[in-house]
Design an enzyme around this catalytic site. Structure first.
Site, PDB file in Angstrom:
ATOM      1  N   GLY A   1     -66.267  83.378 -21.895  1.00 37.84           N
ATOM      2  CA  GLY A   1     -67.552  83.473 -21.216  1.00 37.84           C
ATOM      3  C   GLY A   1     -68.595  84.251 -22.011  1.00 37.84           C
ATOM      4  O   GLY A   1     -69.753  83.836 -22.119  1.00 37.84           O
ATOM      5  N   THR A   2     -68.195  85.371 -22.583  1.00 35.67           N
ATOM      6  CA  THR A   2     -69.158  86.222 -23.282  1.00 35.67           C
ATOM      7  C   THR A   2     -69.775  85.493 -24.471  1.00 35.67           C
ATOM      8  O   THR A   2     -70.994  85.550 -24.689  1.00 35.67           O
ATOM      9  CB  THR A   2     -68.465  87.533 -23.725  1.00 35.67           C
ATOM     10  OG1 THR A   2     -67.924  88.155 -22.560  1.00 35.67           O
ATOM     11  CG2 THR A   2     -69.425  88.471 -24.409  1.00 35.67           C
TER      12      THR A   2
ATOM     13  N   SER B   1     -64.666  79.988 -18.304  1.00 31.29           N
ATOM     14  CA  SER B   1     -63.736  80.888 -18.995  1.00 31.29           C
ATOM     15  C   SER B   1     -62.344  80.697 -18.395  1.00 31.29           C
ATOM     16  O   SER B   1     -62.139  80.948 -17.203  1.00 31.29           O
ATOM     17  CB  SER B   1     -64.205  82.339 -18.821  1.00 31.29           C
ATOM     18  OG  SER B   1     -63.277  83.212 -19.417  1.00 31.29           O
ATOM     19  N   ALA B   2     -61.388  80.246 -19.225  1.00 35.11           N
ATOM     20  CA  ALA B   2     -60.085  79.795 -18.711  1.00 35.11           C
ATOM     21  C   ALA B   2     -59.270  80.880 -18.008  1.00 35.11           C
ATOM     22  O   ALA B   2     -58.508  80.585 -17.087  1.00 35.11           O
ATOM     23  CB  ALA B   2     -59.265  79.202 -19.855  1.00 35.11           C
ATOM     24  N   HIS B   3     -59.441  82.148 -18.436  1.00 34.33           N
ATOM     25  CA  HIS B   3     -58.561  83.173 -17.845  1.00 34.33           C
ATOM     26  C   HIS B   3     -58.909  83.485 -16.394  1.00 34.33           C
ATOM     27  O   HIS B   3     -58.180  84.200 -15.704  1.00 34.33           O
ATOM     28  CB  HIS B   3     -58.511  84.440 -18.717  1.00 34.33           C
ATOM     29  CG  HIS B   3     -59.731  85.305 -18.704  1.00 34.33           C
ATOM     30  ND1 HIS B   3     -59.807  86.445 -17.957  1.00 34.33           N
ATOM     31  CD2 HIS B   3     -60.911  85.222 -19.367  1.00 34.33           C
ATOM     32  CE1 HIS B   3     -60.981  87.043 -18.182  1.00 34.33           C
ATOM     33  NE2 HIS B   3     -61.679  86.309 -19.019  1.00 34.33           N
TER      34      HIS B   3
ATOM     35  N   CYS C   1     -65.380 101.750 -17.319  1.00 29.88           N
ATOM     36  CA  CYS C   1     -65.005 102.963 -18.027  1.00 29.88           C
ATOM     37  C   CYS C   1     -65.626 102.882 -19.408  1.00 29.88           C
ATOM     38  O   CYS C   1     -65.202 102.096 -20.234  1.00 29.88           O
ATOM     39  CB  CYS C   1     -63.491 103.049 -18.127  1.00 29.88           C
ATOM     40  SG  CYS C   1     -62.925 104.585 -18.805  1.00 29.88           S
TER      41      CYS C   1
HETATM   42  N1  PLP Z   1     -69.472  86.172 -16.444  1.00 26.64           N
HETATM   43  C1  PLP Z   1     -68.802  86.526 -15.340  1.00 26.64           C
HETATM   44  C2  PLP Z   1     -69.419  86.294 -13.998  1.00 26.64           C
HETATM   45  C3  PLP Z   1     -67.537  87.097 -15.439  1.00 26.64           C
HETATM   46  O1  PLP Z   1     -66.874  87.458 -14.322  1.00 26.64           O
HETATM   47  C4  PLP Z   1     -66.989  87.307 -16.727  1.00 26.64           C
HETATM   48  C5  PLP Z   1     -65.662  87.956 -16.876  1.00 26.64           C
HETATM   49  O2  PLP Z   1     -65.435  89.065 -16.479  1.00 26.64           O
HETATM   50  C6  PLP Z   1     -67.722  86.916 -17.851  1.00 26.64           C
HETATM   51  C7  PLP Z   1     -68.962  86.344 -17.666  1.00 26.64           C
HETATM   52  C8  PLP Z   1     -67.198  87.101 -19.238  1.00 26.64           C
HETATM   53  O3  PLP Z   1     -66.188  86.147 -19.519  1.00 26.64           O
HETATM   54  P1  PLP Z   1     -65.078  86.425 -20.640  1.00 26.64           P
HETATM   55  O4  PLP Z   1     -64.156  87.451 -20.089  1.00 26.64           O
HETATM   56  O5  PLP Z   1     -64.402  85.092 -20.826  1.00 26.64           O
HETATM   57  O6  PLP Z   1     -65.781  86.857 -21.873  1.00 26.64           O
END
Ligand code: PLP
Length: 370
Positions: A69-70, A198-200, A323
């Site tokens: 996702g990031t 994001s697969a996880h 944190c």
């Molecule tokens: N956007 C949202 C709403 C999320 O919950 C997360 C994960 O915590 C992310 C983006 C980031 O995704 P990733 O962990 O795959 O980088």
């Protein structure tokens, strides 16, 4: 141990692990090679793209694989804001920190005006304010609003925001990380222009995700090179890409059953809180994400170590606080709701593996800790 932190990440589905193992044993070609092993690897990647695109009702060419996702967020925000015609970015203060950091960074880098919409006490934006911000701006804007908030579960209508954006010829990115695999998102209506997976978050592996980019829109890449049709250079993570598509397929197959289970777990939890603890406040919208509840506990000196107490009791939940540099900081979402001074937040997020016995244990610890 009891894991109730499924908005942070989920346990991999055993079927996805088995599938990934099988691929790792039998496939090691590079999808860019033209020989048989390369072609087999390429087929894995393209089959995954076709599967994911068909589940979202879009074209395979509109899906690009990323490391999660990031990276997807950074790619879209950089790739859109770098265009001289984009002169304003509109977002909300409760987006995921990956989004807020990215928007702050790239809007400064490319000298793009940044507008933060107000939110109400449940975390909803005001659609009229969004429309006014777009109408009052001469240039072209990017609107970035998440589909479901990862801390408080509040949902956004992609349709309503999409229609407002279309009217003003603005581009629309929706961070759909928390809803891919939970809802049957269908992007064929032409909005949003960009979405993130994001697969996880849906029982797939970590470090793999995808972006959806509407075919009528172009975005400049961050990693320069030829893979992913010049959008994301680097040898493809073939095992994780295929496993992500498998995890998404499983999520869609089981969606009705799992959604029903979430509803049962949620009403069980809310009933238990009512009968065993009494009146309690909630952060965000309890009718939002089906698997998530965020409880607001009035701050007292005796519940200072609330999360630690859960941890010691073997119950994993989240406070929404991050944190950083060794210090616990209040969540920016709870702060934006204006509740951080008076309340501690506890986020419980179920998965398809959660049981009512686990919720009983959570209630036990909650009773003893507040
Ligand atoms: N956007 C949202 C709403 C999320 O919950 C997360 C994960 O915590 C992310 C983006 C980031 O995704 P990733 O962990 O795959 O980088």
């Amino acid at each position: 141990m009891i894991y109730l932190d499924n908005a942070a990440t989920t346990q991999m589905d055993a079927k996805v692990i088995d599938y990934m193992h099988e691929l790792m044993h039998n496939h090691y070609g590079n999808p860019s090679s033209i020989h048989a092993y390369g072609r087999q690897a390429k087929v894995l990647v393209e089959n995954a793209r076709t599967k994911i695109s068909s589940l979202l009702n879009v074209f395979p060419a509109e899906i690009f694989f990323t490391s999660g996702g990031t990276e997807g967020i950074n790619t879209i925000i950089n790739g859109v804001l770098c265009k001289p015609e984009i002169t304003k970015v509109i977002t909300s203060p409760i987006e995921h920190s990956a989004m807020l950091n990215s928007i702050k960074h790239y809007s400064k880098l490319y000298d793009v005006e940044l507008c933060m919409l107000a939110i109400d006490d449940k975390g909803n934006i005001n659609l009229k304010e969004l429309a006014t911000e777009l109408e009052n701006h001469d240039g072209k804007s990017l609107v970035s609003l998440m589909h479901a908030n990862n801390e408080i579960g509040t949902l956004l209508s992609i349709k309503k925001v999409g229609e407002i954006c279309k009217k003003s010829n603005a581009l629309f990115l929706s961070d759909t990380v928390q809803t891919i695999g939970k809802f049957k998102n269908d992007f064929s209506a032409g909005y949003p222009d960009f979405a993130i997976g994001s697969a996880h978050k849906f029982h797939g592996p970590k470090g793999i995700g995808f972006i959806y980019i509407n075919g009528n829109t172009k975005v400049d890449p961050i990693f320069i090179g030829t893979q992913e049709r010049n959008m994301r250079a680097g040898t493809e993570n073939i095992f994780s890409i295929a496993a992500m598509a498998k995890a998404m397929e499983i999520a869609y197959e089981n969606m009705n059953l799992v959604t029903k289970k979430y509803a049962e777990l949620k009403s069980y939890l809310l009933e238990k809180i009512k009968s065993e603890i009494g009146d309690i406040a909630y952060n965000g919208d309890i009718d939002g994400l089906p698997n998530l509840i965020n409880i607001a506990i009035p701050k007292t000196s005796s519940n200072e170590m609330l999360l630690m107490k859960f941890d010691i009791a073997g119950v994993m939940v989240s406070g929404g606080s991050a944190c950083s540099s060794g210090a616990l900081k209040d969540s920016h979402v709870i702060e934006a709701l204006g509740k951080a001074d008076k309340y501690r937040a506890i986020r419980i997020a179920f998965s398809k593996y959660t049981t009512t016995e686990e919720i009983d244990k959570f209630i036990d610890v909650l009773k003893k800790s507040i």
